[in-house]
Design a protein around this motif. Structure first.
Motif, short mmCIF file in Angstrom:
data_model
loop_
_atom_site.label_atom_id
_atom_site.label_comp_id
_atom_site.label_asym_id
_atom_site.label_seq_id
_atom_site.Cartn_x
_atom_site.Cartn_y
_atom_site.Cartn_z
N ASP A 41 0.83 -1.20 0.00
CA ASP A 41 0.00 0.00 0.00
C ASP A 41 0.87 1.25 0.00
OD1 ASP A 41 -2.71 1.34 0.50
OD2 ASP A 41 -1.50 2.09 2.16
N SER A 42 0.54 2.24 -0.84
CA SER A 42 1.36 3.44 -0.98
C SER A 42 1.45 4.23 0.32
CB SER A 42 0.81 4.33 -2.09
OG SER A 42 -0.52 4.73 -1.80
N GLN A 47 4.79 5.93 4.92
CA GLN A 47 5.06 5.91 6.35
C GLN A 47 6.45 5.35 6.64
OE1 GLN A 47 2.90 6.90 9.17
NE2 GLN A 47 4.99 6.79 9.96
N SER A 48 6.83 4.29 5.93
CA SER A 48 8.14 3.68 6.14
C SER A 48 9.26 4.63 5.72
CB SER A 48 8.24 2.37 5.35
OG SER A 48 7.28 1.43 5.80
N ILE A 288 20.86 3.79 5.50
CA ILE A 288 20.60 2.63 6.35
C ILE A 288 19.23 2.77 7.03
CG2 ILE A 288 21.34 1.39 8.41
CD1 ILE A 288 22.98 0.89 5.84
N GLY A 289 18.87 4.00 7.44
CA GLY A 289 17.55 4.20 8.03
C GLY A 289 16.45 3.84 7.06
N LEU A 290 16.59 4.25 5.79
CA LEU A 290 15.58 3.93 4.78
C LEU A 290 15.55 2.43 4.47
CD1 LEU A 290 16.06 6.87 2.26
CD2 LEU A 290 13.98 6.34 3.54
N VAL A 291 16.71 1.83 4.33
CA VAL A 291 16.77 0.39 4.02
C VAL A 291 16.12 -0.41 5.15
CG1 VAL A 291 18.31 -1.58 3.73
CG2 VAL A 291 18.78 0.56 2.53
N GLN A 292 16.38 -0.02 6.39
CA GLN A 292 15.85 -0.77 7.53
C GLN A 292 14.33 -0.68 7.61
OE1 GLN A 292 17.58 0.37 11.27
NE2 GLN A 292 16.92 -1.48 12.31
N GLY A 295 12.71 -1.93 4.17
CA GLY A 295 12.94 -3.38 4.11
C GLY A 295 12.07 -4.16 5.06
N ALA A 296 11.69 -3.53 6.19
CA ALA A 296 10.82 -4.21 7.17
C ALA A 296 9.44 -4.50 6.60
CB ALA A 296 10.69 -3.35 8.42
N LEU A 297 9.06 -3.83 5.51
CA LEU A 297 7.78 -4.14 4.85
C LEU A 297 7.79 -5.54 4.27
CD1 LEU A 297 7.13 -0.78 2.93
CD2 LEU A 297 6.04 -1.55 5.04
#
Length: 327
Positions: A41-42, A47-48, A288-292, A295-297
């Protein structure tokens, strides 16, 4: 006319291949792919992304202290995470005891950690760094990490503790929900990062630090007190984690080992950005903040760390010196 056009083309080529440009374009394309073909979902993706950027700012601040210490002293500070934990417990003690507001307590923790960092360098590391030893500082900082963690465990026990956020609630940011405490942490991290950059570039202290980082012996020959610069640099690195710890305290559960996860991530960020590069640590923290969070999605829980280390390995394979490191 030909020479002018050739010079313009060369300048455009340099801009287009600059690490910041490459990273920005790559991140935008990957995030666009997540929106279009990611199958999520967009609103959840937005949010992520917002959470990842806010978290990445704090990661960057922890990593800046680590990369600054390495760039000047050549010391990999294994105690960085424990110093972060120490600063968080100082803030907790000031809030739970005298009832000082959390952000005021953070300001009080900064000089305490600065003096602690200077003490560690002056009395524990100076002799080792001056002799050129590499193993000694590693062992000292590793021992310091264990010492801090166990002292905190003795004083505060292993039961998780928390500090209430002074500002409850959240607000809408690009369609995502951002809590006030996380936004304040991000803004504080950005301001401290800018202040450190200005200190390094515009002050005599910054000139001395950069001179020692470039050539300690040459700096000593022109009158720079190298040992003093070493102590001040370690103090600044400790003060940086004090700011990060204080800003994170309102939304982080405190345990004596809470800093260990940040130690690992900080090492990844510093190597990813390039050892000794403040800009690299900043960009690396945001990545790294964005990947974490994004990526948790797809890999919930600690599974997102797999993607973090995958990005780390890919970047080092393509650019072994890191994004902004010297060849």
């Amino acid at each position: 006319m030909t020479d002018t056009s050739t010079g313009q083309q060369a300048q455009i080529l340099r801009v287009s291949t600059h690490p910041t440009t490459v990273v920005a374009v790559t991140v935008v394309l990957l995030l666009a792919a997540v929106y279009v073909v990611g199958g999520k979902d967009s609103g959840l993706v937005t949010q992520s992304i917002v959470t990842g950027v806010l978290l990445g700012g704090v990661y960057a601040l922890v990593s800046i202290g680590l990369t600054l210490i390495f760039g000047v002293l050549g010391v990999v500070n294994f105690a960085q995470g424990s110093m972060l934990t120490m600063s968080m417990y100082i803030v907790y003690a000031l809030v739970a005891g005298p009832g000082i507001p959390v952000y005021v307590a953070t300001l009080l923790a900064i000089p305490v950690m600065f003096m602690f960092g200077m003490f560690v360098q002056q009395f524990l590391l100076n002799r080792l760094t001056s002799t050129g030893s590499h193993e000694g500082p590693l062992l000292v900082t590793l021992g310091l990490q264990l010492l801090i963690a166990n002292v905190l465990l003795m004083i505060f026990s292993g039961r998780p503790k928390s500090v209430g956020a002074p500002f409850d609630g959240s607000f809408d940011m690009f369609g995502a929900i951002a809590s006030y405490s996380r936004v304040i942490a991000f803004v504080g991290a950005v301001l401290v990062g800018i202040a450190l950059t200005l200190v390094l570039r515009r002050t005599s202290l910054g000139l001395s630090i950069r001179a020692v980082a470039a050539n300690a012996q040459g700096a000593a020959l022109v009158g720079v007190n190298v040992r003093r610069v070493y102590a001040l640099t370690f103090g600044i690195g400790a003060a940086s984690v004090a700011v990060a710890g204080g800003l994170m305290t309102p939304f982080t559960s405190l345990t004596p080992s809470v800093g260990e996860q940040f130690t690992i991530l900080a090492f990844v960020i510093v190597v990813l950005g390039g050892l000794g590069s403040v800009l690299g640590a900043t960009i690396g923290g945001l990545i790294i903040g964005l990947v974490q969070t994004v990526g948790a999605l797809y890999l919930p829980g600690t599974g997102s760390l797999i993607l973090v280390f995958a990005v780390f390995v890919v970047v080092l394979f393509l650019r072994p010196q890191g994004l902004y490191g010297a060849k």
